[in-house]
Design an enzyme around this catalytic site. Structure first.
Site, PDB file in Angstrom:
ATOM      1  N   GLU A   1     -22.751  11.870 -31.156  1.00 40.37           N
ATOM      2  CA  GLU A   1     -22.012  12.748 -30.014  1.00 40.37           C
ATOM      3  C   GLU A   1     -22.309  13.734 -30.136  1.00 40.37           C
ATOM      4  O   GLU A   1     -22.750  14.508 -28.686  1.00 40.37           O
ATOM      5  CB  GLU A   1     -20.722  12.741 -30.147  1.00 40.37           C
ATOM      6  CG  GLU A   1     -20.090  11.379 -30.177  1.00 40.37           C
ATOM      7  CD  GLU A   1     -18.642  11.359 -30.292  1.00 40.37           C
ATOM      8  OE1 GLU A   1     -18.060  12.452 -30.781  1.00 40.37           O
ATOM      9  OE2 GLU A   1     -17.120  10.776 -30.406  1.00 40.37           O
TER      10      GLU A   1
ATOM     11  N   HIS B   1     -13.696  10.970 -23.926  1.00 43.62           N
ATOM     12  CA  HIS B   1     -12.904  10.751 -24.449  1.00 43.62           C
ATOM     13  C   HIS B   1     -11.375  10.287 -24.077  1.00 43.62           C
ATOM     14  O   HIS B   1     -10.859   9.358 -24.411  1.00 43.62           O
ATOM     15  CB  HIS B   1     -12.657  11.534 -25.135  1.00 43.62           C
ATOM     16  CG  HIS B   1     -13.559  11.410 -26.953  1.00 43.62           C
ATOM     17  ND1 HIS B   1     -14.597  12.651 -26.370  1.00 43.62           N
ATOM     18  CD2 HIS B   1     -13.302  11.812 -27.781  1.00 43.62           C
ATOM     19  CE1 HIS B   1     -15.695  12.641 -27.799  1.00 43.62           C
ATOM     20  NE2 HIS B   1     -15.061  12.191 -28.415  1.00 43.62           N
TER      21      HIS B   1
END
Length: 302
Positions: free
Chosen positions: A159, A192
């Site tokens: 990420e 997310h």
């Protein structure tokens, strides 16, 4: 003559330290960042599996997917950055890989992030859970637990590489550093939201899934601000990577555990919660001063 030569030398070095990065169109940088976010999230769902996200098979397949994305993501920086910037700086440096200021980027942001968790760390010390960090069996079990590896290694590694090391260099070529810090976390937070679909597939009610998703979007975006700030200020990939790993390990404060403490420990913990947060806010611009990390590339606008 010596003074004149010194002034000439300064005149040749100062522009490099103060001039803005070469610019690229906003649509180009934002468009690339959006595509990167879509590719990253999409890679998690390319596999046809009936298992949930915590099943070892699902985790292993997602490891393979995000690893491929990590190979693709730098190509966006290489092909869509300003040609002048690519000629001016080594490509690894744009991604936050460089030697100058490396040990500072490892130690200082790590300690700064730990300071933010002064309260939870105190509570853990009262529970003596900190002793497990000195237990070989704890580390052996953790390194053999694929969920632990996902949360502490692969998630921060992938990420931060995609959303910081590869997005930030593009966004910083279209916006000022502070604006870039507030833009890139939005991609991180939205990325997310795919967990909403996962919860719905597990039978969670829509209202509950939306509330959890909104809460997760909020705190991941807030962390994204911090992480992007670390990258822009230090110019190092390792700084947000370690901060991400620490935050994933500590998680959100366990309020229930806090209120199970004795009164005086509870008071001390609450004070440390506030002192840790206040100290983190105060020290954040000081501890990330770009000169500490020899960062003359990304944070050149005060």
């Amino acid at each position: 003559m010596d003074n004149m030569s010194e002034m000439a030398a300064e005149s040749t070095t100062l522009p490099h330290m103060t001039e803005a990065l070469p610019q690229i169109p906003v649509l180009q940088s934002v468009g690339c960042s959006f595509v990167l976010a879509v590719i990253y999230v999409g890679s998690l769902y390319v596999w046809n599996t009936k298992h949930n996200r915590d099943h070892p098979t699902t985790i292993k397949r997602r490891f393979a997917s995000v690893s491929c994305v990590m190979l693709i993501a730098p190509l966006f920086v290489y092909f869509f950055s300003s040609p002048e910037l690519l000629q001016q700086e080594p490509f690894p440096k744009l991604l936050g890989f460089r030697w100058h200021g490396l040990w500072q980027a490892i130690v200082i942001p790590y300690l700064l992030t730990a300071l933010l968790y002064a309260g939870p760390i105190f509570v853990n010390m009262q529970n003596e859970s900190w002793r497990s960090y000195f237990d070989v069996d704890y580390w052996r079990g953790s390194l053999g637990n694929i969920i632990w590896i996902r949360n502490h290694v692969m998630a921060p590694l992938s990420e931060e590489f995609v959303f910081r090391a590869c997005m930030m260099p593009l966004i910083l070529q279209s916006f000022t550093p502070l604006t870039a810090v507030f833009i890139t976390p939005l991609f991180f937070g939205v990325a997310h939201l795919h967990h909403i679909a996962e919860r719905l597939s597990l039978g969670v009610k829509l209202s509950a899934a939306l509330m959890i998703g909104l809460f997760q979007f909020t705190y991941t975006t807030l962390f994204g601000f911090y992480s992007a700030y670390l990258f822009a200020r230090t110019g190092h990939y390792i700084a947000p990577l370690l901060a991400h790993a620490v935050c994933n390990h500590m998680g959100l404060p366990d309020v229930q555990d806090l209120w199970q403490q004795d009164l005086w420990r509870r008071v001390v913990a609450c004070i440390l919660y506030l002192v840790g947060l206040a100290s983190w806010i105060y020290l954040l611009p000081i501890a990330t001063e770009p000169s500490l990390y020899d960062n003359k590339l990304y944070w050149n606008v005060k």
